[in-house]
Design an enzyme around this catalytic site. Sequence first.
Site, short mmCIF file in Angstrom:
data_model
loop_
_atom_site.label_atom_id
_atom_site.label_comp_id
_atom_site.label_asym_id
_atom_site.label_seq_id
_atom_site.Cartn_x
_atom_site.Cartn_y
_atom_site.Cartn_z
N ASP A 56 64.11 1.50 -79.61
CA ASP A 56 63.70 0.09 -79.59
C ASP A 56 62.44 -0.24 -80.40
O ASP A 56 61.60 -1.03 -79.94
CB ASP A 56 63.51 -0.37 -78.15
CG ASP A 56 64.78 -0.31 -77.33
OD1 ASP A 56 65.81 0.20 -77.84
OD2 ASP A 56 64.76 -0.75 -76.17
N CYS B 183 62.12 1.45 -71.53
CA CYS B 183 63.29 2.00 -72.22
C CYS B 183 63.11 3.46 -72.64
O CYS B 183 64.09 4.22 -72.63
CB CYS B 183 63.65 1.13 -73.41
SG CYS B 183 64.19 -0.53 -72.89
N LYS C 99 72.30 -1.78 -77.19
CA LYS C 99 72.36 -1.73 -75.73
C LYS C 99 71.93 -3.07 -75.14
O LYS C 99 71.30 -3.88 -75.83
CB LYS C 99 71.49 -0.61 -75.17
CG LYS C 99 70.00 -0.72 -75.54
CD LYS C 99 69.25 0.53 -75.11
CE LYS C 99 67.77 0.46 -75.42
NZ LYS C 99 67.04 -0.57 -74.68
#
Length: 199
Positions: A11, A145, A98
Site C-alpha cells: 500500500d 495493513c 484488495k
Amino acid sequence: MKTTKALVIVDVQNDFVEGGALGVASGNRVAAGIVDFLRLHADEYALIATSQDWHIDPGEHFTRWPVHCVAGTPGAALVTPLADALAALHVPVLHFHKGQYDDGYSAAHAAPAGATDEGEATLSDLLAYEGITEVDVVGIATDHCVRATATDLAAEEHPYAQHVKVFADLVAGVSPEASQQLLDEGFAEANVAVRVSEN
C-alpha cells in the site's frame, strides 16, 4: 543459486503518504527508502508483489476512515517514484488489489490487479505456487495493513510462513505507539521477525 525469496510492498499509494487523503507521517520517507532498497537488492528476490487498497464499495470502512484509495483514482495509484522504479526492474513484479468490497487490510488475501473472478488465486496462494520460502514485508501502515499482511502470511500453512519478516526502517504507521509496540514485540508474538534493511 536461484533465490526463493519474495518482497511484498504494501500500500505505498498516494493517499497514504503526506498530502494524501489518509496520509501517514514518514510515508514519503518510507517510499523513498523502498526505492533505494530496490536499486540495491531487487535481484535478491524471485518476485516482487505490490498491494493496493482498491475500494469500490467497502461497506462501513469509510465510516471508520476518511474516503481513500477509491479504485481507479490518482489517490489509489502507487507513488510515482516507486511505480517508476518497479517498471525498470528485470525481476517479475506482480500487482494485487484488495478491499474492493470490504476493509481489505491484509494483502495476503488480495487478488491479482484486474481480477474479476472471486476464485482467482490470492497473493498467499501465488507465493506458495512459486515455491517461495521467505517473505520480506515493507510499506504502509505498520499498525494496519502491514501488520495484517505479515501476520496472515506467517499463519499460512506454507513453507514461507516460518520465514516472514518486516523491515522496521521501511514501514510507517498511523499510530507511532502502536507501531512501535508491534516492532518491539507484537510481530514476534505472531512469528514475524523484525529486521533492519541493508540499504
